[in-house]
Design an enzyme around this catalytic site. Sequence first.
Site, PDB file in Angstrom:
ATOM      1  N   ARG A  74      21.657  -7.188   7.423  1.00 12.42           N
ATOM      2  CA  ARG A  74      20.941  -5.950   7.153  1.00 12.42           C
ATOM      3  C   ARG A  74      19.619  -5.708   7.661  1.00 12.42           C
ATOM      4  O   ARG A  74      18.696  -5.619   6.396  1.00 12.42           O
ATOM      5  CB  ARG A  74      21.212  -5.740   5.540  1.00 12.42           C
ATOM      6  CG  ARG A  74      22.524  -5.619   4.929  1.00 12.42           C
ATOM      7  CD  ARG A  74      22.575  -4.947   3.722  1.00 12.42           C
ATOM      8  NE  ARG A  74      21.673  -5.490   2.899  1.00 12.42           N
ATOM      9  CZ  ARG A  74      21.753  -6.606   1.943  1.00 12.42           C
ATOM     10  NH1 ARG A  74      23.085  -7.077   1.889  1.00 12.42           N
ATOM     11  NH2 ARG A  74      21.035  -7.125   1.146  1.00 12.42           N
ATOM     12  N   ARG A 124      16.625  -6.768  -9.738  1.00 13.44           N
ATOM     13  CA  ARG A 124      16.401  -5.415  -9.453  1.00 13.44           C
ATOM     14  C   ARG A 124      17.790  -4.881  -9.535  1.00 13.44           C
ATOM     15  O   ARG A 124      18.306  -4.933 -10.642  1.00 13.44           O
ATOM     16  CB  ARG A 124      15.986  -5.299  -8.142  1.00 13.44           C
ATOM     17  CG  ARG A 124      15.441  -4.141  -7.729  1.00 13.44           C
ATOM     18  CD  ARG A 124      14.642  -3.946  -6.269  1.00 13.44           C
ATOM     19  NE  ARG A 124      15.679  -4.123  -5.127  1.00 13.44           N
ATOM     20  CZ  ARG A 124      15.386  -3.838  -4.063  1.00 13.44           C
ATOM     21  NH1 ARG A 124      14.004  -4.032  -3.702  1.00 13.44           N
ATOM     22  NH2 ARG A 124      16.120  -3.837  -3.064  1.00 13.44           N
ATOM     23  N   HIS A 129      21.153  -9.027  -2.451  1.00 12.16           N
ATOM     24  CA  HIS A 129      19.540  -8.886  -1.902  1.00 12.16           C
ATOM     25  C   HIS A 129      18.972 -10.202  -2.303  1.00 12.16           C
ATOM     26  O   HIS A 129      18.711 -10.451  -3.694  1.00 12.16           O
ATOM     27  CB  HIS A 129      19.216  -7.660  -2.078  1.00 12.16           C
ATOM     28  CG  HIS A 129      18.061  -7.236  -1.159  1.00 12.16           C
ATOM     29  ND1 HIS A 129      17.862  -7.350  -0.080  1.00 12.16           N
ATOM     30  CD2 HIS A 129      16.863  -6.715  -1.611  1.00 12.16           C
ATOM     31  CE1 HIS A 129      16.835  -6.739   0.605  1.00 12.16           C
ATOM     32  NE2 HIS A 129      16.098  -6.489  -0.461  1.00 12.16           N
ATOM     33  N   TYR A 161     -18.167   9.835   2.645  1.00 13.99           N
ATOM     34  CA  TYR A 161     -18.223   9.917   1.356  1.00 13.99           C
ATOM     35  C   TYR A 161     -18.838   8.673   0.739  1.00 13.99           C
ATOM     36  O   TYR A 161     -18.301   7.455   1.057  1.00 13.99           O
ATOM     37  CB  TYR A 161     -16.861  10.214   0.575  1.00 13.99           C
ATOM     38  CG  TYR A 161     -16.447  11.564   0.975  1.00 13.99           C
ATOM     39  CD1 TYR A 161     -16.926  12.664   0.698  1.00 13.99           C
ATOM     40  CD2 TYR A 161     -14.892  11.660   1.005  1.00 13.99           C
ATOM     41  CE1 TYR A 161     -16.287  13.869   1.015  1.00 13.99           C
ATOM     42  CE2 TYR A 161     -14.392  12.695   1.432  1.00 13.99           C
ATOM     43  CZ  TYR A 161     -15.155  13.856   1.191  1.00 13.99           C
ATOM     44  OH  TYR A 161     -14.473  14.885   1.476  1.00 13.99           O
ATOM     45  N   ASP A 216      -8.590  13.747   5.597  1.00 13.18           N
ATOM     46  CA  ASP A 216      -7.867  14.232   6.945  1.00 13.18           C
ATOM     47  C   ASP A 216      -8.478  13.479   8.191  1.00 13.18           C
ATOM     48  O   ASP A 216      -8.264  13.649   9.240  1.00 13.18           O
ATOM     49  CB  ASP A 216      -8.190  15.576   7.155  1.00 13.18           C
ATOM     50  CG  ASP A 216      -7.887  16.492   5.812  1.00 13.18           C
ATOM     51  OD1 ASP A 216      -6.606  16.496   5.465  1.00 13.18           O
ATOM     52  OD2 ASP A 216      -8.657  16.984   5.013  1.00 13.18           O
ATOM     53  N   CYS A 239     -11.032   9.309   4.469  1.00 19.87           N
ATOM     54  CA  CYS A 239     -10.970  10.505   3.749  1.00 19.87           C
ATOM     55  C   CYS A 239      -9.713  11.232   3.760  1.00 19.87           C
ATOM     56  O   CYS A 239      -8.625  10.636   4.460  1.00 19.87           O
ATOM     57  CB  CYS A 239     -12.026  11.626   4.375  1.00 19.87           C
ATOM     58  SG  CYS A 239     -13.735  11.161   4.482  1.00 19.87           S
ATOM     59  N   LYS A 276      16.912   3.709   6.064  1.00 20.07           N
ATOM     60  CA  LYS A 276      16.242   4.212   5.009  1.00 20.07           C
ATOM     61  C   LYS A 276      14.745   4.664   5.288  1.00 20.07           C
ATOM     62  O   LYS A 276      14.139   4.066   6.342  1.00 20.07           O
ATOM     63  CB  LYS A 276      16.324   3.507   3.915  1.00 20.07           C
ATOM     64  CG  LYS A 276      15.481   2.079   3.903  1.00 20.07           C
ATOM     65  CD  LYS A 276      15.412   1.239   2.838  1.00 20.07           C
ATOM     66  CE  LYS A 276      14.610  -0.134   2.824  1.00 20.07           C
ATOM     67  NZ  LYS A 276      15.110  -1.147   1.929  1.00 20.07           N
TER      68      LYS A 276
HETATM   69  C1  LIG Z   1      15.451  -2.396   2.709  1.00 18.62           C
HETATM   70  C2  LIG Z   1      16.636  -3.401   2.633  1.00 18.62           C
HETATM   71  C3  LIG Z   1      17.062  -3.908   3.442  1.00 18.62           C
HETATM   72  C4  LIG Z   1      16.167  -4.238   4.697  1.00 18.62           C
HETATM   73  O1  LIG Z   1      15.120  -5.271   4.468  1.00 18.62           O
HETATM   74  P1  LIG Z   1      14.052  -5.352   5.509  1.00 18.62           P
HETATM   75  O2  LIG Z   1      13.177  -6.831   4.794  1.00 18.62           O
HETATM   76  O3  LIG Z   1      13.340  -4.416   6.224  1.00 18.62           O
HETATM   77  O4  LIG Z   1      14.985  -6.254   6.526  1.00 18.62           O
HETATM   78  C5  LIG Z   1      18.235  -4.937   3.390  1.00 18.62           C
HETATM   79  N1  LIG Z   1      18.692  -4.643   2.249  1.00 18.62           N
HETATM   80  C6  LIG Z   1      18.633  -3.698   1.398  1.00 18.62           C
HETATM   81  C7  LIG Z   1      19.072  -3.753  -0.019  1.00 18.62           C
HETATM   82  C8  LIG Z   1      17.275  -3.099   1.248  1.00 18.62           C
HETATM   83  O5  LIG Z   1      16.871  -2.383   0.334  1.00 18.62           O
END
Ligand SMILES: *Cc1c(COP(=O)(O)O)cnc(C)c1O
Length: 399
Positions: free
Chosen positions: A223, A135, A167, A269, A323, A321, A36
């Site tokens: 994952r 979530r 998750h 700045y 850039d 800054c 992602k």
């Molecule tokens: C982003 C994400 C992951 C990967 O998480 P990491 O901590 O980068 O390994 C796995 N599952 C879900 C649902 C995520 O949103």
Amino acid sequence: MNGYPARAVVDLAAIRGNVASLVEHAPTAQVMAVVKADAYGHGLVPSACAAVEGGATWLGVAQVPEALALRAAGVTAPRVLTWLYAPGAPLREAVEADVDVSVAAPWALDEVVAAARAAGRTARVHLEVDTGLGRNGLTPAQLDDLLPTALRADAEGAAELVGLWSHLAFADEPAHPTVHAQAAVFASAVRKVESAGARLEVRHLANSAATLTAPDLHWDLVRPGIAVYGLSPVPQLGGPDAYGLVPAMTVEAELATVKPVPAGHGVSYAHQYVTPRSTVLGVVPLGYADGIPRHVSGTQDVPGAPVLVGGRRTAIAGRVCMDQVVLDLGPAAADVAGDRVELFGTGADGGPTAQDWADVAGTISYEIVTRIGARVPRVHVDTAADAAALERDEVGQHA
Ligand SMILES: *Cc1c(COP(=O)(O)O)cnc(C)c1O
């Protein structure tokens, strides 16, 4: 390169090797490389292909268009899962492109089933359970309510229930009591769904941290995201090398200008940094529009993010800054415009890492790499192929 004076160099050999390490860490599970957010800023398609070469049999993305982009680029072999969308998402396109879709709400199941009917194909569905993260995902009560509808869609051939997943909230603190509490809720959701008659192909819970630290949570599929890119999800427990990982992204730039200034000269700045002695300043053509956090600005008392110039470490001086940023190269600096500055990379040769930057910015390495801006060219290299070519050249010379 492109005429742009900075770039994010991404080593595909590192991504391949990191996925191979993750495959070894999870010998009883398949590996879904999470790609992602443009592969955490590393470039979606090249990174996904390298992950597949390293042994990933699945790719995971948040948004539906990210999944469609993989298929459109010809990434056809691995299974792809998308898990975050709002009503009206292009689910029919996803089903037609053989993309697995997560269902995290009752309306989502309705939309997936409608998309499958419109496509004249069976959708492959993974039900997401909120086991305690708070979530996205169906609460256990919502899962109870939705399960009969989901099983009916499965029986009718509209939506095959292939996955159940969740998750973790505290995967990066493996001893946190919620980890086991969530694991128990997940196991009971698995039992519920399977005893209701679903034949699940994959049950999955583990992100990078759980893949590396909690083998009992691997289930059928892990994952990992951040670990694919060679950064540690648990920096307090161990750096990349502790887990067989190598950071894949190196951000580098050429010094734009270099000039001597006297002591007491304000820098950038608001003169947040004032030169403590006569010195040489160097300008790096990257700023917050390129994803350099403004929080890594430096003062005389608190150095900004570390960088490597001419083999030595210095730090960002003064405000970041839009850039550009400024370095105090020191009174004896012999650096000239065009010299290479490494902002962060593998950490080899004493160079700073994205984790070092995260520590200065008060964030996590994830945010450092994903925020590198669209203006910064991604340059994909393959150190393994380069090494092989070098070896061939050398063999050629000796022959
Ligand atoms: C982003 C994400 C992951 C990967 O998480 P990491 O901590 O980068 O390994 C796995 N599952 C879900 C649902 C995520 O949103």
